[in-house]
Write a protein that holds these residues in place. Sequence first.
Motif, PDB file in Angstrom:
ATOM      1  N   MET A   3      -0.523 -10.587   2.961  1.00 42.92           N
ATOM      2  CA  MET A   3      -0.718 -11.414   1.776  1.00 42.92           C
ATOM      3  C   MET A   3      -2.177 -11.346   1.324  1.00 42.92           C
ATOM      4  O   MET A   3      -2.465 -11.274   0.125  1.00 42.92           O
ATOM      5  N   TRP A   4      -3.093 -11.321   2.271  1.00 45.17           N
ATOM      6  CA  TRP A   4      -4.525 -11.304   1.961  1.00 45.17           C
ATOM      7  C   TRP A   4      -4.959  -9.988   1.342  1.00 45.17           C
ATOM      8  O   TRP A   4      -5.949  -9.930   0.623  1.00 45.17           O
ATOM      9  N   LEU A   5      -4.227  -8.923   1.627  1.00 44.86           N
ATOM     10  CA  LEU A   5      -4.594  -7.611   1.098  1.00 44.86           C
ATOM     11  C   LEU A   5      -4.075  -7.380  -0.320  1.00 44.86           C
ATOM     12  O   LEU A   5      -4.599  -6.518  -1.039  1.00 44.86           O
ATOM     13  N   GLN A   6      -3.078  -8.119  -0.719  1.00 45.20           N
ATOM     14  CA  GLN A   6      -2.456  -7.878  -2.026  1.00 45.20           C
ATOM     15  C   GLN A   6      -3.437  -7.937  -3.197  1.00 45.20           C
ATOM     16  O   GLN A   6      -3.394  -7.062  -4.078  1.00 45.20           O
ATOM     17  N   PRO A   7      -4.324  -8.933  -3.272  1.00 40.75           N
ATOM     18  CA  PRO A   7      -5.262  -8.950  -4.405  1.00 40.75           C
ATOM     19  C   PRO A   7      -6.134  -7.700  -4.487  1.00 40.75           C
ATOM     20  O   PRO A   7      -6.407  -7.203  -5.581  1.00 40.75           O
ATOM     21  N   LEU A   8      -6.559  -7.173  -3.338  1.00 42.44           N
ATOM     22  CA  LEU A   8      -7.391  -5.976  -3.340  1.00 42.44           C
ATOM     23  C   LEU A   8      -6.573  -4.753  -3.735  1.00 42.44           C
ATOM     24  O   LEU A   8      -7.073  -3.854  -4.424  1.00 42.44           O
ATOM     25  N   GLU A   9      -5.308  -4.712  -3.309  1.00 37.97           N
ATOM     26  CA  GLU A   9      -4.445  -3.588  -3.675  1.00 37.97           C
ATOM     27  C   GLU A   9      -4.308  -3.463  -5.188  1.00 37.97           C
ATOM     28  O   GLU A   9      -4.110  -2.368  -5.719  1.00 37.97           O
ATOM     29  N   GLN A  10      -4.409  -4.590  -5.892  1.00 37.50           N
ATOM     30  CA  GLN A  10      -4.206  -4.585  -7.337  1.00 37.50           C
ATOM     31  C   GLN A  10      -5.437  -4.143  -8.129  1.00 37.50           C
ATOM     32  O   GLN A  10      -5.373  -4.038  -9.352  1.00 37.50           O
ATOM     33  N   ALA A  55     -10.708 -10.235 -12.136  1.00 33.79           N
ATOM     34  CA  ALA A  55      -9.322 -10.501 -11.754  1.00 33.79           C
ATOM     35  C   ALA A  55      -9.183 -10.585 -10.235  1.00 33.79           C
ATOM     36  O   ALA A  55      -8.411 -11.407  -9.717  1.00 33.79           O
ATOM     37  N   TYR A  56      -9.925  -9.749  -9.523  1.00 34.27           N
ATOM     38  CA  TYR A  56      -9.893  -9.789  -8.058  1.00 34.27           C
ATOM     39  C   TYR A  56     -10.426 -11.117  -7.548  1.00 34.27           C
ATOM     40  O   TYR A  56      -9.831 -11.742  -6.664  1.00 34.27           O
ATOM     41  N   ILE A  57     -11.533 -11.577  -8.115  1.00 32.54           N
ATOM     42  CA  ILE A  57     -12.096 -12.879  -7.746  1.00 32.54           C
ATOM     43  C   ILE A  57     -11.082 -13.990  -8.017  1.00 32.54           C
ATOM     44  O   ILE A  57     -10.854 -14.863  -7.160  1.00 32.54           O
ATOM     45  N   ASP A  58     -10.450 -13.934  -9.181  1.00 34.38           N
ATOM     46  CA  ASP A  58      -9.478 -14.965  -9.552  1.00 34.38           C
ATOM     47  C   ASP A  58      -8.302 -14.993  -8.574  1.00 34.38           C
ATOM     48  O   ASP A  58      -7.878 -16.065  -8.125  1.00 34.38           O
ATOM     49  N   LYS A  91      -9.084  -1.483   7.025  1.00 33.80           N
ATOM     50  CA  LYS A  91     -10.197  -0.549   6.800  1.00 33.80           C
ATOM     51  C   LYS A  91      -9.816   0.515   5.777  1.00 33.80           C
ATOM     52  O   LYS A  91     -10.603   0.848   4.891  1.00 33.80           O
ATOM     53  N   GLY A  92      -8.607   1.042   5.897  1.00 34.41           N
ATOM     54  CA  GLY A  92      -8.175   2.078   4.973  1.00 34.41           C
ATOM     55  C   GLY A  92      -8.169   1.601   3.534  1.00 34.41           C
ATOM     56  O   GLY A  92      -8.638   2.298   2.629  1.00 34.41           O
ATOM     57  N   LEU A  93      -7.630   0.390   3.313  1.00 36.33           N
ATOM     58  CA  LEU A  93      -7.565  -0.143   1.950  1.00 36.33           C
ATOM     59  C   LEU A  93      -8.954  -0.464   1.410  1.00 36.33           C
ATOM     60  O   LEU A  93      -9.266  -0.153   0.255  1.00 36.33           O
ATOM     61  N   VAL A  94      -9.787  -1.091   2.241  1.00 30.34           N
ATOM     62  CA  VAL A  94     -11.140  -1.438   1.784  1.00 30.34           C
ATOM     63  C   VAL A  94     -11.936  -0.178   1.451  1.00 30.34           C
ATOM     64  O   VAL A  94     -12.626  -0.119   0.428  1.00 30.34           O
ATOM     65  N   ASP A  95     -11.840   0.840   2.290  1.00 27.86           N
ATOM     66  CA  ASP A  95     -12.544   2.091   2.011  1.00 27.86           C
ATOM     67  C   ASP A  95     -12.047   2.720   0.711  1.00 27.86           C
ATOM     68  O   ASP A  95     -12.839   3.264  -0.078  1.00 27.86           O
TER      69      ASP A  95
END
Length: 215
Positions: free
Chosen positions: A80-87, A100-103, A139-143
Amino acid sequence: MSLATSTPRAGRTRKRTRIQAANEVRILDAALEVFSTYGYRGATVDQIAERAGMTKPNLLYYFRRKPDIYLAVLNRTHEMWLQPLEQLDPDGEPAAEIAAYIDRKLEMSRDNPEASRLFAMEIIQGAPILGPILAGRLKGLVDEKAAVIAGWVRAGRIAPVDPHHLIFMVWATTQHYADFETQIRAVLGQKTDRPDHFETAKTTLEQVFLKGVEG
C-alpha cells in the motif's frame, strides 16, 4: 521467518471463496489494530481473534501462527505504501507529478495512521521481518523512480536535486502526520479536527517542495 508464510493458509487452496477472502481481510484489519497498539511482542492471537469477531481456531485456519499474521499485515502495508510512488509518471509534468505524489502520501497518512505507525516500528527495529523485501521490491521501485527524477534534472525541467533524498524527504514529511500524530495534536489541539487541517498541510508541503525543485 520465511517470507512464504505470509500467504494465508486458506489462500493456498484451489477454490478460495469470497467468504474466505473477506475473513482474511477481517483478520488483517484486526491484526493491524492490535499490533499497532501493543507491538508485536505484546499482541496475542487471542486479541486478534476477538477484535476480528471470530474464534481462535477459526482464525488459525487462515494463519497458522502469530508471525504469519504479522508478516501478512506488514506485506499488505508495504504494498500500500508503494502505490503512490508507483504512480509517478515519467511522461508527466515534473511539478505536477511531485505535487501529486506528496498529496497521495499525505492522504495515506491521514487515512491509514495505524498502518504507518506499525510500518515505522518495524523500520525503527531494523526491519527484522521486512528487511529482504526492502532490499528487493522497495529498492527496485525507488531506484526506478529516482532515475525518472534524475532524467528531469538532466533535461533542466527541475533544479539539480538528489532524487533519492527528495523521495526520502517526501516520506519524512508526509508520514510525520501519522507517526507523530500525538505530537501534532499536542501542539495544534482542536485545529487537527478541522476539515482544513490536512489541506493546509498539503498546500504548505507543496509550496516548500515545489519551490525547492523549480528549475
